[in-house]
Every structure is written in C-alpha cells, then in structure tokens.
Design a protein around this motif. Structure first.
Motif, short mmCIF file in Angstrom:
data_model
loop_
_atom_site.label_atom_id
_atom_site.label_comp_id
_atom_site.label_asym_id
_atom_site.label_seq_id
_atom_site.Cartn_x
_atom_site.Cartn_y
_atom_site.Cartn_z
N UNK A 30 31.30 26.18 35.12
CA UNK A 30 30.03 25.81 35.73
C UNK A 30 30.27 25.03 37.02
N UNK A 31 31.23 24.16 36.97
CA UNK A 31 31.53 23.38 38.17
C UNK A 31 32.05 24.27 39.29
N UNK A 32 32.86 25.28 38.92
CA UNK A 32 33.39 26.18 39.92
C UNK A 32 32.35 27.17 40.41
N UNK A 33 31.37 27.49 39.53
CA UNK A 33 30.44 28.57 39.80
C UNK A 33 29.62 28.36 41.07
N UNK A 34 29.31 27.11 41.37
CA UNK A 34 28.49 26.85 42.54
C UNK A 34 29.19 27.31 43.81
N UNK A 63 35.57 34.11 42.52
CA UNK A 63 35.90 35.43 41.99
C UNK A 63 36.37 35.26 40.55
N UNK A 64 35.81 36.08 39.66
CA UNK A 64 36.14 36.02 38.24
C UNK A 64 36.64 37.38 37.79
N UNK A 65 37.74 37.40 37.10
CA UNK A 65 38.31 38.64 36.59
C UNK A 65 38.41 38.57 35.08
N UNK A 66 37.76 39.51 34.40
CA UNK A 66 37.86 39.64 32.95
C UNK A 66 38.77 40.83 32.66
N UNK A 67 39.83 40.62 31.93
CA UNK A 67 40.84 41.66 31.73
C UNK A 67 40.95 42.07 30.26
N UNK A 68 41.15 43.38 30.06
CA UNK A 68 41.50 43.94 28.75
C UNK A 68 40.44 43.67 27.67
N UNK A 69 39.18 43.77 28.05
CA UNK A 69 38.10 43.55 27.10
C UNK A 69 37.41 44.87 26.78
N UNK A 70 36.72 44.89 25.67
CA UNK A 70 35.82 46.02 25.37
C UNK A 70 34.53 45.75 26.13
N UNK A 71 34.16 46.66 27.05
CA UNK A 71 33.03 46.43 27.94
C UNK A 71 31.94 47.46 27.65
N UNK A 72 30.78 46.98 27.20
CA UNK A 72 29.62 47.83 26.97
C UNK A 72 28.74 47.73 28.21
N UNK A 83 31.02 52.90 27.65
CA UNK A 83 31.81 51.83 27.04
C UNK A 83 33.27 51.99 27.38
N UNK A 84 33.88 50.94 27.90
CA UNK A 84 35.31 50.92 28.17
C UNK A 84 35.98 50.16 27.03
N UNK A 85 36.83 50.83 26.29
CA UNK A 85 37.45 50.19 25.13
C UNK A 85 38.46 49.13 25.52
N UNK A 86 39.06 49.27 26.69
CA UNK A 86 40.04 48.29 27.14
C UNK A 86 39.95 48.24 28.66
N UNK A 87 38.97 47.50 29.18
CA UNK A 87 38.70 47.55 30.61
C UNK A 87 38.72 46.20 31.29
N UNK A 88 38.63 46.27 32.60
CA UNK A 88 38.60 45.08 33.44
C UNK A 88 37.26 45.03 34.18
N UNK A 89 36.80 43.82 34.47
CA UNK A 89 35.55 43.64 35.21
C UNK A 89 35.76 42.53 36.23
N UNK A 90 35.41 42.82 37.48
CA UNK A 90 35.63 41.87 38.57
C UNK A 90 34.30 41.42 39.14
N UNK A 91 34.13 40.09 39.22
CA UNK A 91 32.91 39.48 39.76
C UNK A 91 33.26 38.73 41.04
N UNK A 103 46.67 43.88 39.62
CA UNK A 103 46.74 42.48 40.02
C UNK A 103 45.68 42.18 41.07
N UNK A 104 44.70 41.40 40.70
CA UNK A 104 43.62 41.03 41.61
C UNK A 104 43.58 39.51 41.70
N UNK A 105 43.51 39.01 42.92
CA UNK A 105 43.42 37.55 43.10
C UNK A 105 42.04 37.07 42.64
N UNK A 106 42.03 36.05 41.80
CA UNK A 106 40.77 35.52 41.30
C UNK A 106 40.94 34.06 40.94
#
Length: 431
Positions: A21-25, A29-38, A45-53, A67-70
């Motif tokens: 929360x402190x960083x969010x303001x 960049x946020x990287x979620x790796x190797x998750x099941x993404x609906x 649905x990605x059974x083992x995917x990455x999501x970049x914000x 490799x993504x800088x985040x």
C-alpha cells in the motif's frame, strides 16, 4: 498457545499489503509469476501464468513473461488470481450498525419522495465495513437504498472499495423497486396493488414525458406521483437505467416480464428463489437475476420452491446469473458471495461460471467496469491463497487500479490486540 498457520498467513498478508500500500501510491510495476490466472476474458484460464501491472493497468498476461524488472514480484505458485469480487447488492457506506438508526442512511421513512431518492450524498467512504469486505476480496459494490414506506426505494450507485472520498464510480445506476411479499406489504397488503402502483408509475412517467410542459404549468390532470419521481423514472423508460425489482415467486416474475415487454424497460430480478421454474422465460426475455443461493429454505410462502441448484438451472437455461452474499449477512458480509458461489458450484453450476457470478456477470448486468482481466484494463484483482470459492482460502493481495490495498480492518486489529496474553488490556487468551 501457538499461532495457527492460517492466522500466521493472515498476519503476514496484512503486513505484506501494508508494504504494498505504501508503494502503491508511486504507481509501481508489479509482477505476479507462476499463478493460476482466471482472466474470465479472451485469454481464458492460464494454469501457470504471469501477469504484469504497470501504472495501474494490466500490461501483459502470458504463460511466461521471462525476466521483467518490477518493484514488487509475487511468487504465485499454488495461488489463484481472479478479478476483484463485485457485490451486486449492498448498503456499504450507507449503514454501519443495523440496530442503530443514526448510522443508517439508506432509507426514507414517511416522506413523499420515492423513485427520486438518491442516497449517494450520504455515502461514507470511511465506513468500517468497507476495509472489512475489501479484505475478503471485494473491490467493487452496487450500493442500494431501502424503503420502509413505498415500493420505490430510489437510486442505486456503484463504488470501488478504496476507502477514498472519490470512490463512487457510477451514480444513478439503477432504480430499485419492491414487489413480492414485501412490496405487497408496502403497497397496502396486496401484490395486485403493488403491481398497479408500479404500472401506474411507468404509465404516468410516460404521460409526463409526452406532456412535460403542460404538467409543469399545472395545465394537466392531477397525477399520483411527484414530478421529481416521474422525472427520475425517465431514464428507466428510455432504457438508460435498469429497474432492479425484488421478486421470488415464479408467478411474480412472469408478471414483471410482461410489464417489461409492455413498457420496453430493462429489469433485473433480485431474489428469484423460484426463478428456476421460469428460467426459459427469463432467458428468452434476456432478463438477468441476482440470487441468494444460500436462501434455500422456504421461510416465506413466496419461496416454497427454493432449491440449492437454482443458479445452476438458471445458467443452464441461458440466464445471466449474479450471486449476492447471504441475505442474513447483509452488507456487513457482502464478501461472502464467494462462499455462496462455491455452494452453487457444489450444486451444479460450472466452476468458472461460479467465479463469473461474483465478478464479470455483476459488471455485465449493471454495466460497470471490472470483472475481467485483460491487457490494457484496470489492474483490479485478487491473489488468493487457493481456490477462490473455497472458504478456507483467503485474499493475500488485493489490487485496485494497480495499487495494493491494505487488508487491515477492525477485525484484524481486534485479533492482533488480543493475540498475546500481554496485548491490549492484558486479558488475552492464556494457555
């Protein structure tokens, strides 16, 4: 006494989200790796995917982003990512304690106003119920007025659960009306009178639209509704605003479908305990429903046909279904819609449709943003510890507009206060 794994995980999640929360303001960049993404969108649905914000938006969703800088990298192994939950029916920000009249701003009693009632000016973004529900994965909600006198309750609106003062996103989104047993009670004791009042309001709103100048000059017959109420119904007649009507009995639903066809309005049925009996008619009329799937007991005569597979049968017939939190829980526990969706899945609703019923379907029904994950869209999502429809899973990370939200709320503060023997007043639990 030791701390359980689930409690420890909850504490860790709260601390993690406070950091985020402190960083969010800063729009990190946020990287979620190797998750099941609906995604509930074109990518499925990605059974083992990455999501970049990045900068509040979803930049990419893929099986492997490399490799993504985040600034913030989240290990998603064993976790599930979904769009944020959306409550299709709540009083969040309009009520705090149901039994304390001074904390309830969602209903008008003994006033002439009905359809024109717009409670948005009373919305309290700092309600303690907002962070509590946000911690349960809720990121948006439809906020509805109530009524203790008229079948017309007034205007509903939509919010984001950021807790910020600018969190109202859609004003005058929906017009709420009571039919069925409660509507009959408000109308004087008969469904026939409630139906007559609803039909008369629509007819006189049309009459007002066609003869506005004469009516405002007093050169017309006396009407049964205030000019403000008739004005408020104009968007409904134009199809710009949906009419949310409470009805559970199958015969009541059929009457509403006939009325909708006559006046070419766009209703949403909320309740629909016996909706499965008229599922084909609902589907043919393209009328969506908001159901409480846990309300399967015949606690009223209009719910004698209630059954646990109601949502599954409605979906099978082609009806768009949204699922609300349990009726007994009300606004205080709107996030429990995911538990209700889990029950619906247990009784035949496909799993992905169960998730859609508390996310994408709600957004579609009410015409608001959110509910799906797609590149270019707002980063409004939840990282779950496991199956999002399983009651033992919990939200580890909640993003709204790409910003990690605090999961600290009144309940977690009370938990932490009495977690150790010497905490708080010193009267915590002891071995």
């Amino acid at each position: 006494m030791g701390i359980s794994n689930s409690l420890r995980a909850g504490v860790q999640a709260s601390l993690f989200c406070l950091l985020g929360f402190a960083l969010g303001a800063q729009g990190q960049t946020i990287l979620i790796k190797d998750a099941r993404i609906l995604t509930l969108g074109d990518q499925g649905t990605l059974e083992n995917g990455d999501l970049l914000v990045r900068d509040g938006k979803i930049l990419q969703i893929a099986e492997e982003l490399g490799d993504v800088a985040a600034e913030l990298i989240i290990d998603g192994r064993g976790k599930v990512v979904t769009p944020g939950l959306i409550a299709p029916s709540s009083e969040l920000g309009l009520t705090e304690i149901g039994a304390a009249a001074s904390t309830n701003d969602g209903a008008v009693v003994e006033q002439s106003i009905g359809a024109a009632f717009d409670p948005v000016v009373a919305f309290n973004a700092r309600s303690t119920l907002i962070p509590f529900n946000r911690a349960g994965g809720l990121t948006r909600a439809i906020v509805l007025p109530a009524s203790e006198e008229k079948i017309f309750a007034g205007q509903g609106f939509a919010i984001k659960l950021t807790g910020e003062f600018d969190s109202v996103t859609d004003r005058q989104l929906v017009q709420k009306v009571y039919f069925g047993e409660y509507g009959a009670q408000l109308a004087g004791g008969s469904r026939a009178m409630a139906f007559t009042q609803l039909e008369s309001a629509l007819q006189q709103a049309k009459e007002y639209s066609d003869n506005r100048d004469q009516i405002r000059r007093g050169q017309w017959r006396e009407l049964d509704f205030t000019l403000d109420d008739l004005e408020a119904l104009q968007p409904v007649l134009r199809g710009e605003q949906r009419l949310l009507v409470s009805a559970d009995r199958a015969s009541d639903i059929l009457q509403l479908l006939t009325l909708a066809d006559t006046y070419q309005i766009r209703p949403i049925i909320i309740g629909a305990a016996e909706g499965w009996m008229v599922a084909d008619q609902l589907a043919k009329a393209r009328v969506p429903v908001v159901v409480d799937v846990l309300g399967n007991t015949p606690d009223a005569f209009e719910k004698l046909g209630a059954r646990m597979d109601n949502a599954a049968l409605l979906h099978k017939a082609g009806v768009t279904v949204a699922i609300s939190g349990p009726g007994y829980a009300g606004s205080h526990n709107s996030y429990l819609s995911r538990q209700a969706a889990g029950n619906a899945v247990a009784y035949g609703l496909p799993f992905e449709e169960g998730v859609r019923s508390v996310t994408a379907n709600v957004a579609e029904i009410f015409g608001i943003d959110g509910g799906v994950l797609a590149p270019g869209g707002a980063a409004e999502l939840v990282v779950w510890s496991g199956d999002p429809l399983e009651v033992t899973s919990f939200a580890e990370l909640v993003l709204i507009d790409g910003k990690p939200q605090s999961l600290v709320n009144r309940s977690t503060r009370l938990r932490d206060r009495y977690l150790h023997p010497k905490a708080g007043t010193g009267h915590g639990y002891k071995n």
